[in-house]
Design a protein around this motif. Structure first.
Motif, PDB file in Angstrom:
ATOM      1  N   ILE A 117       0.831  -1.211   0.000  1.00  0.00           N
ATOM      2  CA  ILE A 117       0.000   0.000   0.000  1.00  0.00           C
ATOM      3  C   ILE A 117       0.864   1.258   0.000  1.00  0.00           C
ATOM      4  CG2 ILE A 117      -1.768   1.296   1.262  1.00  0.00           C
ATOM      5  CD1 ILE A 117      -2.489  -1.523  -0.282  1.00  0.00           C
ATOM      6  N   GLU A 118       2.006   1.203   0.643  1.00  0.00           N
ATOM      7  CA  GLU A 118       2.929   2.348   0.602  1.00  0.00           C
ATOM      8  C   GLU A 118       3.361   2.605  -0.847  1.00  0.00           C
ATOM      9  OE1 GLU A 118       7.307   3.660   2.294  1.00  0.00           O
ATOM     10  OE2 GLU A 118       6.186   2.117   3.366  1.00  0.00           O
ATOM     11  N   LEU A 120       1.666   1.711  -3.532  1.00  0.00           N
ATOM     12  CA  LEU A 120       0.475   2.156  -4.248  1.00  0.00           C
ATOM     13  C   LEU A 120       0.186   3.633  -3.984  1.00  0.00           C
ATOM     14  CD1 LEU A 120      -1.824   1.280  -6.118  1.00  0.00           C
ATOM     15  CD2 LEU A 120      -3.140   0.716  -4.070  1.00  0.00           C
ATOM     16  N   ASP A 121       0.324   4.058  -2.747  1.00  0.00           N
ATOM     17  CA  ASP A 121       0.096   5.461  -2.415  1.00  0.00           C
ATOM     18  C   ASP A 121       1.067   6.378  -3.157  1.00  0.00           C
ATOM     19  OD1 ASP A 121      -2.061   4.880  -0.805  1.00  0.00           O
ATOM     20  OD2 ASP A 121      -0.930   5.010   1.076  1.00  0.00           O
ATOM     21  N   GLY A 124       0.042   6.440  -6.745  1.00  0.00           N
ATOM     22  CA  GLY A 124      -1.198   7.193  -6.882  1.00  0.00           C
ATOM     23  C   GLY A 124      -1.009   8.692  -6.982  1.00  0.00           C
ATOM     24  N   ARG A 125       0.174   9.167  -6.694  1.00  0.00           N
ATOM     25  CA  ARG A 125       0.462  10.607  -6.813  1.00  0.00           C
ATOM     26  C   ARG A 125       0.862  10.986  -8.236  1.00  0.00           C
ATOM     27  NH1 ARG A 125       3.956  10.331  -1.457  1.00  0.00           N
ATOM     28  NH2 ARG A 125       2.244  10.156   0.016  1.00  0.00           N
ATOM     29  N   HIS A 145      -7.326  -3.125  -0.495  1.00  0.00           N
ATOM     30  CA  HIS A 145      -7.165  -1.695  -0.215  1.00  0.00           C
ATOM     31  C   HIS A 145      -8.157  -0.861  -1.015  1.00  0.00           C
ATOM     32  CE1 HIS A 145      -5.158   1.919   1.088  1.00  0.00           C
ATOM     33  NE2 HIS A 145      -4.988   2.290  -0.164  1.00  0.00           N
ATOM     34  N   SER A 171      -4.092   8.178  -4.576  1.00  0.00           N
ATOM     35  CA  SER A 171      -3.899   7.935  -3.155  1.00  0.00           C
ATOM     36  C   SER A 171      -5.144   8.319  -2.373  1.00  0.00           C
ATOM     37  CB  SER A 171      -2.707   8.746  -2.642  1.00  0.00           C
ATOM     38  OG  SER A 171      -1.531   8.318  -3.280  1.00  0.00           O
ATOM     39  N   GLY A 172      -5.603   7.403  -1.556  1.00  0.00           N
ATOM     40  CA  GLY A 172      -6.769   7.675  -0.726  1.00  0.00           C
ATOM     41  C   GLY A 172      -8.094   7.256  -1.334  1.00  0.00           C
ATOM     42  N   ARG A 173      -8.159   7.134  -2.661  1.00  0.00           N
ATOM     43  CA  ARG A 173      -9.418   6.736  -3.288  1.00  0.00           C
ATOM     44  C   ARG A 173      -9.132   5.971  -4.562  1.00  0.00           C
ATOM     45  NH1 ARG A 173     -13.535   7.331  -6.634  1.00  0.00           N
ATOM     46  NH2 ARG A 173     -15.651   7.610  -5.886  1.00  0.00           N
ATOM     47  N   TRP A 174      -9.392   4.694  -4.517  1.00  0.00           N
ATOM     48  CA  TRP A 174      -9.168   3.832  -5.665  1.00  0.00           C
ATOM     49  C   TRP A 174     -10.469   3.161  -6.068  1.00  0.00           C
ATOM     50  CZ3 TRP A 174      -4.739   4.056  -8.248  1.00  0.00           C
ATOM     51  CH2 TRP A 174      -3.601   4.512  -7.582  1.00  0.00           C
TER      52      TRP A 174
END
Length: 183
Positions: A117-118, A120-121, A124-125, A145, A171-174
Motif C-alpha cells: 500500500i505504501e 500504491l500510495d 497514486g500521486r 485496499h 492515493s486515498g481513493r481507488w
C-alpha cells in the motif's frame, strides 16, 4: 487525468501448480503468454523469476520494484502448502487466520500489505498508466485496499495466472475496474 494501475499476475509455474511457496522456478510455456495491454507510461515488475519472465514474454520493458516483492514466507519457502500443513498445522492455521502472524519467520500479511500500500500510495500521486507484473498476493493486497476490505479477507481473493486487474484513482481513493483492461 487520474492514475491507472494494471496489475498482471505471473504466468503458471510448477510451484503455482503445486501450491508451493515460491522457490524461484520459471514460467511454463512463455511463448503462450499473450495479453492485449494498452500502452503504459511506466512498467514495473516484482523481482521474482516468474514475474520477470512473464513481463519479458509480454514484451514489456520494465524496472524492478522491490516494494512489490512477494510475501516473504520465511522458512516455508520452497515447501508446498500440504507439506507445511502436515509438519506445522497449528502454525499454518494461525498464519491463514491471523493477518498479524508470521510463524514461518518471514513477513505477516499485515506487514506485507502495508509495504504494498505504501508503493500504491506513491504511485497514486502520479498520472497516467502503470503496468505492473506482480505476485498474486500483491494483487490481493491492492484489491482489498481499493475496496476498503478488512485484511482478514486477504486469502479470500483468488488470482489466477495472467489475471489482469485494473484500479483507477489515486492515493486515498481507488476504484476497482473489472472486465476489459485499458480502454
Amino acid at each position: 487525468m487520474s492514475c491507472r494501475v494494471i496489475l498482471i499476475a505471473p504466468a503458471i509455474t510448477p510451484s503455482l501448480r503445486r501450491a508451493r511457496f515460491d522457490d524461484g522456478d520459471s514460467i511454463e510455456q512463455p511463448e503462450a503468454v499473450a495479453l492485449d495491454l494498452p500502452v503504459a507510461g511506466r512498467a514495473v515488475v516484482s523481482p521474482s523469476v516468474r514475474c520477470r519472465e512473464t513481463a519479458a514474454a509480454l514484451g514489456l520493458d520494465v524496472s524492478t520494484e522491490l516494494a512489490l516483492s512477494g510475501l516473504d514466507a520465511g522458512r516455508w519457502r520452497g515447501r508446498t502448502l500440504e507439506e507445511v500443513g502436515a509438519a506445522e498445522p497449528e502454525a499454518l492455521v494461525q498464519w491463514l487466520s491471523d493477518p498479524g502472524a508470521a510463524p514461518h519467520g518471514g513477513e505477516s500479511v499485515r506487514e506485507f500489505r502495508a509495504r504494498v500500500i505504501e508503493w500504491l500510495d506513491l504511485t497514486g500521486r502520479t498520472t497516467g498508466r502503470t503496468v505492473a507484473v506482480v505476485e498474486p498476493e500483491v494483487v490481493r493486497a491492492v484489491v482489498l485496499h481499493a475496496l476498503g476490505a478488512p485484511e482478514a479477507a486477504f486469502w479470500r481473493v483468488d488470482v489466477p495466472p495472467l489475471a489482469a486487474t485494473e484500479i483507477t484513482g489515486g492515493s486515498g481513493r481507488w476504484n476497482l475496474r473489472l472486465g476489459q483492461v485499458g480502454g
